[in-house]
Motif scaffolding. Sequence first.
Motif, short mmCIF file in Angstrom:
data_model
loop_
_atom_site.label_atom_id
_atom_site.label_comp_id
_atom_site.label_asym_id
_atom_site.label_seq_id
_atom_site.Cartn_x
_atom_site.Cartn_y
_atom_site.Cartn_z
N VAL A 37 16.71 98.11 90.69
CA VAL A 37 18.13 98.40 90.96
C VAL A 37 18.24 99.65 91.83
O VAL A 37 18.99 99.69 92.81
CB VAL A 37 18.91 98.57 89.64
CG1 VAL A 37 20.31 99.11 89.92
CG2 VAL A 37 18.99 97.25 88.89
N ALA A 38 17.50 100.69 91.48
CA ALA A 38 17.56 101.95 92.23
C ALA A 38 17.02 101.80 93.64
O ALA A 38 17.42 102.55 94.54
CB ALA A 38 16.78 103.02 91.48
N ALA A 39 16.13 100.84 93.86
CA ALA A 39 15.48 100.68 95.17
C ALA A 39 16.35 99.92 96.16
O ALA A 39 16.06 99.92 97.36
CB ALA A 39 14.14 99.96 95.00
N VAL A 40 17.40 99.26 95.71
CA VAL A 40 18.27 98.49 96.62
C VAL A 40 19.03 99.45 97.52
O VAL A 40 19.72 100.36 97.04
CB VAL A 40 19.24 97.59 95.83
CG1 VAL A 40 20.23 96.91 96.78
CG2 VAL A 40 18.48 96.56 95.02
N LYS A 41 18.94 99.23 98.83
CA LYS A 41 19.58 100.13 99.79
C LYS A 41 20.69 99.46 100.59
O LYS A 41 21.59 100.14 101.08
CB LYS A 41 18.52 100.68 100.77
CG LYS A 41 17.36 101.40 100.10
CD LYS A 41 17.82 102.57 99.24
CE LYS A 41 16.63 103.30 98.59
NZ LYS A 41 17.08 104.34 97.66
N THR A 42 20.65 98.15 100.74
CA THR A 42 21.59 97.48 101.64
C THR A 42 22.85 97.00 100.94
O THR A 42 23.77 96.52 101.59
CB THR A 42 20.91 96.27 102.31
OG1 THR A 42 20.44 95.35 101.30
CG2 THR A 42 19.74 96.72 103.17
N ALA A 43 22.90 97.06 99.61
CA ALA A 43 24.06 96.55 98.87
C ALA A 43 24.33 97.46 97.68
O ALA A 43 23.50 98.31 97.32
CB ALA A 43 23.78 95.13 98.38
N THR A 44 25.50 97.31 97.08
CA THR A 44 25.79 97.98 95.82
C THR A 44 25.00 97.30 94.71
O THR A 44 24.99 96.07 94.61
CB THR A 44 27.29 97.90 95.51
OG1 THR A 44 28.03 98.51 96.57
CG2 THR A 44 27.61 98.59 94.20
N ALA A 45 24.32 98.07 93.88
CA ALA A 45 23.46 97.50 92.84
C ALA A 45 23.92 97.98 91.46
O ALA A 45 24.29 99.15 91.29
CB ALA A 45 22.00 97.88 93.06
N ALA A 46 23.88 97.06 90.51
CA ALA A 46 24.31 97.38 89.14
C ALA A 46 23.28 96.85 88.15
O ALA A 46 22.71 95.77 88.34
CB ALA A 46 25.67 96.76 88.85
N SER A 47 23.05 97.62 87.09
CA SER A 47 22.16 97.19 86.02
C SER A 47 22.93 96.29 85.06
O SER A 47 23.89 96.76 84.43
CB SER A 47 21.60 98.39 85.27
OG SER A 47 20.75 99.16 86.09
N VAL A 48 22.54 95.04 84.98
CA VAL A 48 23.21 94.07 84.11
C VAL A 48 22.15 93.19 83.46
O VAL A 48 21.29 92.65 84.14
CB VAL A 48 24.19 93.17 84.89
CG1 VAL A 48 24.84 92.15 83.96
CG2 VAL A 48 25.26 94.00 85.58
N ASP A 49 22.21 93.08 82.15
CA ASP A 49 21.36 92.15 81.41
C ASP A 49 22.14 90.85 81.24
O ASP A 49 23.08 90.79 80.44
CB ASP A 49 20.98 92.73 80.05
CG ASP A 49 20.08 91.81 79.24
OD1 ASP A 49 19.81 90.67 79.69
OD2 ASP A 49 19.63 92.23 78.15
#
Length: 226
Positions: A37-49
Amino acid sequence: MRVVIMGGTSGIGLATADLLTADGAEVIVTGRDPDRVAAVKTATAASVDATSDEDLTAFFASTGPFDHLVLAFSQGHTGVGPLAAIGPDHIRAAFEGKVFPYLSCIQKAQVTSSITMISASSARSTLPGITALAAANGAIERMVSPLAAELAPVRVNAVSPGVIDTPWWSFLPEPQKEAQFATAAESLPLKRVGRPTEVAEAIRYLLTATYVTGAILPVDGGFTVA
């Protein structure tokens, strides 16, 4: 265009996020692995189970309505092996990691235009040792048509990849993976395994193909015809 990609921090999901973001779309991706999640740079990223009803409810409440939902969860290699050799927990995991979260997301998401699910060519394969995967991906492909009818005018489609060079294969040592790829490539009309970007291009097509619904699009190098 506003797109949510569930399971979009790796492999096909991430390739799709990169492609759509480059097109100018607003993209939100989700994942369970905090490092990815932290490594995503091109989009908004969210932690979701996605196996958590509470997580999904809170996430979709925060996003509100959006145009397109892409479901790209993977159950990994859980369930791979001869049916007699895998336990019931592994069989259940094949569904709990992909089929059930897909259904939960579809129930909760406020989608206005389209839903695209990622299945796999194992749904139509006769290869031994993939019965649990075939059952899970077959379930996904079979629910495309009734969902397309039930959710209209929201369009519902699926992309069915073949052997694609993604982190899904990381459970194999590199020499074994390369041997597996070579064997698979030899059996295909196009004589190579696929790239995540090639599946992403098919997903992009289905998002923008406004007169296509209830379709399952193979992206498998000719596996279906071979």
